[in-house]
Structures are given as C-alpha cells and as structure tokens.
Design an enzyme around this catalytic site. Sequence first.
Site, PDB file in Angstrom:
ATOM      1  N   ASP A   7       0.883  -1.155   0.000  1.00 57.26           N
ATOM      2  CA  ASP A   7       0.000   0.000   0.000  1.00 57.26           C
ATOM      3  C   ASP A   7       0.935   1.222   0.000  1.00 57.26           C
ATOM      4  O   ASP A   7       2.128   1.090   0.298  1.00 57.26           O
ATOM      5  CB  ASP A   7      -0.877  -0.044   1.265  1.00 57.26           C
ATOM      6  CG  ASP A   7      -1.676   1.224   1.456  1.00 57.26           C
ATOM      7  OD1 ASP A   7      -2.274   1.702   0.469  1.00 57.26           O
ATOM      8  OD2 ASP A   7      -1.698   1.751   2.585  1.00 57.26           O
ATOM      9  N   ASP A   9      -0.054   5.062   0.964  1.00 58.46           N
ATOM     10  CA  ASP A   9      -0.283   6.034   2.045  1.00 58.46           C
ATOM     11  C   ASP A   9      -0.268   5.334   3.404  1.00 58.46           C
ATOM     12  O   ASP A   9      -1.053   4.419   3.642  1.00 58.46           O
ATOM     13  CB  ASP A   9      -1.638   6.726   1.838  1.00 58.46           C
ATOM     14  CG  ASP A   9      -1.682   7.539   0.548  1.00 58.46           C
ATOM     15  OD1 ASP A   9      -0.798   8.390   0.367  1.00 58.46           O
ATOM     16  OD2 ASP A   9      -2.586   7.314  -0.283  1.00 58.46           O
ATOM     17  N   LYS A  43      -8.869   5.864   6.128  1.00 57.86           N
ATOM     18  CA  LYS A  43      -7.616   5.358   5.554  1.00 57.86           C
ATOM     19  C   LYS A  43      -7.900   4.196   4.602  1.00 57.86           C
ATOM     20  O   LYS A  43      -8.664   3.291   4.941  1.00 57.86           O
ATOM     21  CB  LYS A  43      -6.654   4.902   6.661  1.00 57.86           C
ATOM     22  CG  LYS A  43      -6.025   6.074   7.392  1.00 57.86           C
ATOM     23  CD  LYS A  43      -5.003   5.605   8.407  1.00 57.86           C
ATOM     24  CE  LYS A  43      -4.372   6.803   9.101  1.00 57.86           C
ATOM     25  NZ  LYS A  43      -3.467   6.380  10.181  1.00 57.86           N
ATOM     26  N   GLY A  44      -7.282   4.235   3.446  1.00 55.84           N
ATOM     27  CA  GLY A  44      -7.456   3.165   2.463  1.00 55.84           C
ATOM     28  C   GLY A  44      -8.710   3.316   1.620  1.00 55.84           C
ATOM     29  O   GLY A  44      -8.915   2.580   0.671  1.00 55.84           O
ATOM     30  N   ARG A  47     -11.200   8.537  -2.642  1.00 54.65           N
ATOM     31  CA  ARG A  47     -11.546   9.957  -2.445  1.00 54.65           C
ATOM     32  C   ARG A  47     -13.054  10.161  -2.464  1.00 54.65           C
ATOM     33  O   ARG A  47     -13.617  10.823  -1.587  1.00 54.65           O
ATOM     34  CB  ARG A  47     -10.877  10.799  -3.550  1.00 54.65           C
ATOM     35  CG  ARG A  47     -10.754  12.264  -3.227  1.00 54.65           C
ATOM     36  CD  ARG A  47     -10.142  13.025  -4.385  1.00 54.65           C
ATOM     37  NE  ARG A  47      -8.912  12.422  -4.879  1.00 54.65           N
ATOM     38  CZ  ARG A  47      -8.370  12.689  -6.055  1.00 54.65           C
ATOM     39  NH1 ARG A  47      -8.942  13.554  -6.877  1.00 54.65           N
ATOM     40  NH2 ARG A  47      -7.253  12.083  -6.434  1.00 54.65           N
ATOM     41  N   SER A 112      -2.580   0.664  -4.310  1.00 54.67           N
ATOM     42  CA  SER A 112      -3.034   1.844  -3.569  1.00 54.67           C
ATOM     43  C   SER A 112      -4.374   2.351  -4.082  1.00 54.67           C
ATOM     44  O   SER A 112      -4.665   2.266  -5.268  1.00 54.67           O
ATOM     45  CB  SER A 112      -1.993   2.956  -3.735  1.00 54.67           C
ATOM     46  OG  SER A 112      -2.493   4.189  -3.268  1.00 54.67           O
ATOM     47  N   ALA A 113      -5.154   2.936  -3.174  1.00 59.18           N
ATOM     48  CA  ALA A 113      -6.436   3.538  -3.552  1.00 59.18           C
ATOM     49  C   ALA A 113      -6.232   4.929  -4.155  1.00 59.18           C
ATOM     50  O   ALA A 113      -7.159   5.505  -4.724  1.00 59.18           O
ATOM     51  CB  ALA A 113      -7.330   3.645  -2.321  1.00 59.18           C
ATOM     52  N   SER A 114      -5.024   5.452  -4.024  1.00 57.72           N
ATOM     53  CA  SER A 114      -4.798   6.852  -4.407  1.00 57.72           C
ATOM     54  C   SER A 114      -4.659   7.050  -5.911  1.00 57.72           C
ATOM     55  O   SER A 114      -3.968   6.298  -6.590  1.00 57.72           O
ATOM     56  CB  SER A 114      -3.529   7.369  -3.735  1.00 57.72           C
ATOM     57  OG  SER A 114      -3.214   8.648  -4.232  1.00 57.72           O
ATOM     58  N   ASN A 116      -3.216   9.671  -6.882  1.00 59.42           N
ATOM     59  CA  ASN A 116      -1.980  10.458  -6.942  1.00 59.42           C
ATOM     60  C   ASN A 116      -0.741   9.578  -6.751  1.00 59.42           C
ATOM     61  O   ASN A 116       0.356  10.092  -6.552  1.00 59.42           O
ATOM     62  CB  ASN A 116      -1.999  11.530  -5.848  1.00 59.42           C
ATOM     63  CG  ASN A 116      -3.142  12.506  -6.030  1.00 59.42           C
ATOM     64  OD1 ASN A 116      -3.252  13.147  -7.072  1.00 59.42           O
ATOM     65  ND2 ASN A 116      -4.015  12.625  -5.041  1.00 59.42           N
ATOM     66  N   LYS A 143     -11.130  -0.336  -1.568  1.00 61.87           N
ATOM     67  CA  LYS A 143     -10.893  -1.268  -0.469  1.00 61.87           C
ATOM     68  C   LYS A 143     -12.027  -1.075   0.537  1.00 61.87           C
ATOM     69  O   LYS A 143     -12.446   0.063   0.708  1.00 61.87           O
ATOM     70  CB  LYS A 143      -9.549  -0.976   0.217  1.00 61.87           C
ATOM     71  CG  LYS A 143      -8.321  -1.165  -0.675  1.00 61.87           C
ATOM     72  CD  LYS A 143      -7.056  -0.640   0.026  1.00 61.87           C
ATOM     73  CE  LYS A 143      -5.864  -0.645  -0.912  1.00 61.87           C
ATOM     74  NZ  LYS A 143      -4.649  -0.056  -0.340  1.00 61.87           N
ATOM     75  N   GLU A 167       0.044  -3.214   4.691  1.00 59.67           N
ATOM     76  CA  GLU A 167      -1.135  -2.331   4.796  1.00 59.67           C
ATOM     77  C   GLU A 167      -1.210  -1.641   6.149  1.00 59.67           C
ATOM     78  O   GLU A 167      -0.867  -2.238   7.158  1.00 59.67           O
ATOM     79  CB  GLU A 167      -2.401  -3.174   4.650  1.00 59.67           C
ATOM     80  CG  GLU A 167      -3.172  -2.974   3.381  1.00 59.67           C
ATOM     81  CD  GLU A 167      -3.694  -1.576   3.131  1.00 59.67           C
ATOM     82  OE1 GLU A 167      -3.773  -0.763   4.072  1.00 59.67           O
ATOM     83  OE2 GLU A 167      -4.029  -1.271   1.985  1.00 59.67           O
TER      84      GLU A 167
HETATM   85  C1  BG6 Z   1      -5.620   6.025   0.249  1.00 56.36           C
HETATM   86  C2  BG6 Z   1      -5.601   6.891   1.476  1.00 56.36           C
HETATM   87  O1  BG6 Z   1      -4.363   5.435   0.065  1.00 56.36           O
HETATM   88  O2  BG6 Z   1      -5.941   6.801  -0.899  1.00 56.36           O
HETATM   89  C3  BG6 Z   1      -6.926   7.620   1.619  1.00 56.36           C
HETATM   90  O3  BG6 Z   1      -5.371   6.082   2.626  1.00 56.36           O
HETATM   91  C4  BG6 Z   1      -7.223   8.407   0.350  1.00 56.36           C
HETATM   92  O4  BG6 Z   1      -6.865   8.482   2.733  1.00 56.36           O
HETATM   93  C5  BG6 Z   1      -7.191   7.460  -0.849  1.00 56.36           C
HETATM   94  O5  BG6 Z   1      -8.478   9.041   0.416  1.00 56.36           O
HETATM   95  C6  BG6 Z   1      -7.422   8.198  -2.166  1.00 56.36           C
HETATM   96  O6  BG6 Z   1      -6.342   9.053  -2.386  1.00 56.36           O
HETATM   97  P1  BG6 Z   1      -6.290  10.219  -3.478  1.00 56.36           P
HETATM   98  O7  BG6 Z   1      -4.834  10.606  -3.491  1.00 56.36           O
HETATM   99  O8  BG6 Z   1      -6.728   9.614  -4.768  1.00 56.36           O
HETATM  100  O9  BG6 Z   1      -7.211  11.288  -3.033  1.00 56.36           O
HETATM  101 MG    MG Z   2      -2.719   3.164   3.575  1.00 58.54          MG
END
Ligand code: BG6
Ligand code: MG
Length: 213
Positions: A7, A9, A43-44, A47, A112-114, A116, A143, A167
Amino acid sequence: MKAFIFDLDGVIVDTAKYHFLAWKRIGEKVGFTLTHEQNESLKGVSRVESLDRILNWAKVELSQEEKEQLLHEKNKDYLAQINTMGQDEILPGVLTLLQYAKEKNIPVALGSASKNATTILEKLGITSYFNALVDGNHVTQSKPNPEVFLKGAELLQQDPKNCIVFEDAAAGIQAAKAAQMTPIGMGGAKEVQTADYCFNSMEEITHQFISAL
Ligand code: BG6
Ligand code: MG
C-alpha cells in the site's frame, strides 16, 4: 517465491496527515469538524467514498456538481501540501525492504487507492523498485474490495495466495484477506490488529521473518 504488494499512504510515506488537513478543511466548508478517529476510518478508502462518508457524518446532502467541486478542492489542497515531499519522507525501513526484494528477485507491486500514487512515487524517487503499479485510476471498487490487490497479483503473474500485502488500514487488511493474501499490518493502529502479522515500522521486519514466510 513470494511476491510483495505495498500500500502507499501510511506504509511507504505518512501522507495521512496531509489527507486529514485537506478533509478537515472540506468538512469545515459544510459546517462539520472531522475527528482523528473518523479520519482513521477513511484510511485506504477512495476519495469519492471518503467525501460521501464525511457528508453522511455531517448529515449534508449535496448535488453531484457540488460534490465534484469539493473533490477537486480537496485534491488541490492535498497536492499543494505534498508538493515539496521528497525522499526524506519515506518511512523507516521501506527502502531496505525494497532493496532486499530487488536483490532476491521478489516481484513487487503497488496496491493503492490513491489516484496520486504515481506522482508520489516519482517525488520519492522509488518508481523503479516496482514491477507493477495499481492505483485508484485502475480500479472500480474501493478497499475493502480486493480488486486493487488482485490486479496487482495478476500483473505480477502471481497466485494471490503467494502475495504478502503491507497495509496500514483496516479496509486494506480486509481487502488482502478477501484476496486470500497474507496481510502484514503496519503502523500499530488498533484497526490493523486483525492482520496475520503486525509491525510498528518496517525497520522491525527482519530478513529472517520474510524468509520464514
Ligand atoms: C488512500 C488513502 O491510500 O488513498 C486515503 O489512505 C485516500 O486516505 C485514498 O483518500 C485516495 O487518495 P487520493 O490521493 O486519490 O485522493
Ligand atoms: Mg494506507
């Protein structure tokens, strides 16, 4: 040989504090004060889903257009905060484990869920350690759905049962379990105690432990 799925973040870098500040400011716009405990449960979580939960806690209903505006503002705020992030923010023990995986030819994916994630890996200068990247842009389910990890295993051409997932979030531990992988809970929060193994920091993970797995 096992494969690793990281993971991002809270495992590779402590971005939770930046997410928290940005969500707190969004909460204030709708007259709501986000607590640390509520932030922990975000967390996880993606957005879009995070905003839905905040609006639900705030008991506020917004139009799709208003929600999209808030999502845009949240990300703008977050990106401004992480703009100056560099290698010094990589959490202790992460580089050692990535280097170990490279030496031992252990395949490594990001899960990762992000949305970014690639920007962050570039800023940290560690993109080249990953054989596969799966992030919020590649999945339809947040997730605890296992999609993000299953995609990682598929890209690495590994049986999910062979994958070890690092994780820090309850949602991520559940996702790893749902994917029939071995979760390792990072960061020591009470929410990750359901993982098969838990560590406060990657510095505590020895090569012997990894070999024994
Ligand atoms: C996860 C974080 O990894 O990504 C969350 O733990 C976050 O807090 C999610 O909301 C989405 O991230 P982003 O960067 O796409 O806004
Ligand atoms: Mg995380």
